[in-house]
Design an enzyme around this catalytic site. Structure first.
Site, PDB file in Angstrom:
ATOM      1  CE1 TYR A   1      -4.018  -2.035   5.420  1.00 42.72           C
ATOM      2  CE2 TYR A   1      -3.283   0.149   4.709  1.00 42.72           C
ATOM      3  CZ  TYR A   1      -3.738  -1.131   4.406  1.00 42.72           C
ATOM      4  OH  TYR A   1      -3.907  -1.499   3.097  1.00 42.72           O
TER       5      TYR A   1
ATOM      6  CB  SER B   1      -0.852  -0.006   1.275  1.00 45.25           C
ATOM      7  OG  SER B   1      -1.454   1.251   1.493  1.00 45.25           O
TER       8      SER B   1
END
Length: 245
Positions: A152, A139
């Protein structure tokens, strides 16, 4: 038809929806034989029916090392080899650190980071044998951390660190390591967020731009895997044109 992917055996984790599903279908279209794994077995079974090529549906929980080993073994048993691992399984449970439900932290670390590590560990002997590839779906949060995505981001930074060590260990034996870092993609990933304010923020962000589609990421994976053997596309950062930060 891409000749380099013809007959190659690929295991895709988190294949029940979104990016994982799109990757499984795109690789199947490119001629690969695909093992599609996810916890939602019914979803991967329907994927197996939609994919154009030979597809194996597997119930797979990446947080359980035994489940991961079983999936790798089932893939090799069915297709006789394993050439490519696509680590896509992931959860994003965004929220501030203060007052967080730390069980959500554990879930992210176990799924995003440990899960991808277990999968590499089980698949690697096969990948070395066939001079294969590992694709890590990371990501933009693996490059830039931001408020409300601390844990995250920590899991995605972890994937980057693990992937670079892995690359150095196996690249000279012909195994290529590819890290793909998508920006904002239209998937159900944000629907798991429990914090209403963060959920609303994610929704507003998505509505403010032309988001990436899961197929855009699948295209990047097919591109990386289609390169000649001497070319390793180690990192692909792919964001919506409209995403400034």
């Amino acid at each position: 038809m891409n000749h380099t992917l013809e007959g190659r055996v690929v295991l895709v984790t988190g294949a029940s929806s979104g990016i994982g599903r799109a990757i499984a279908i795109a690789l199947s279209k490119a001629g690969a034989r695909v093992a599609a794994g996810a916890r939602r077995a019914d979803r991967v079974r329907s994927l197996a029916q939609d994919a154009p090529g030979e597809t194996l549906a597997l119930e797979l929980d990446v947080t359980d090392p035994r489940s991961v080993r079983d999936a790798v073994e089932a893939t090799v048993e069915r297709f006789g080899a394993l050439d490519v691992l696509v680590n896509n399984a992931g959860v994003m449970l965004s929220g501030p650190i203060l007052g967080a439900d730390t069980t959500e932290w554990t879930r992210m670390v176990e799924t995003n980071l440990l899960g991808s590590m277990y999968a590499v560990h089980s698949a690697l002997p096969h990948l070395l044998r066939h001079k294969g590839a590992v694709v890590q779906i990371s990501s933009t949060s693996g490059r830039t951390s931001s408020a409300a995505s601390g844990v995250y981001a920590a899991t995605k930074f972890g994937i980057t660190a693990f992937s670079e060590a892995l690359r150095q260990e196996v690249t000279e034996q012909g195994v290529r390591v590819v890290v793909v870092e998508p920006g904002f993609v239209a998937t159900e990933l944000t629907s798991h967020i429990t914090d209403p304010a963060i959920q609303a923020m994610a929704k507003n962000m998505a509505e403010s731009m032309r988001t990436l589609q899961a197929e855009d990421i699948a295209g990047a994976v097919v591109y990386a895997l289609s390169q000649p053997d001497h070319v390793a596309v180690n990192e692909i950062l792919i964001r919506p044109t409209d995403q400034a930060r």
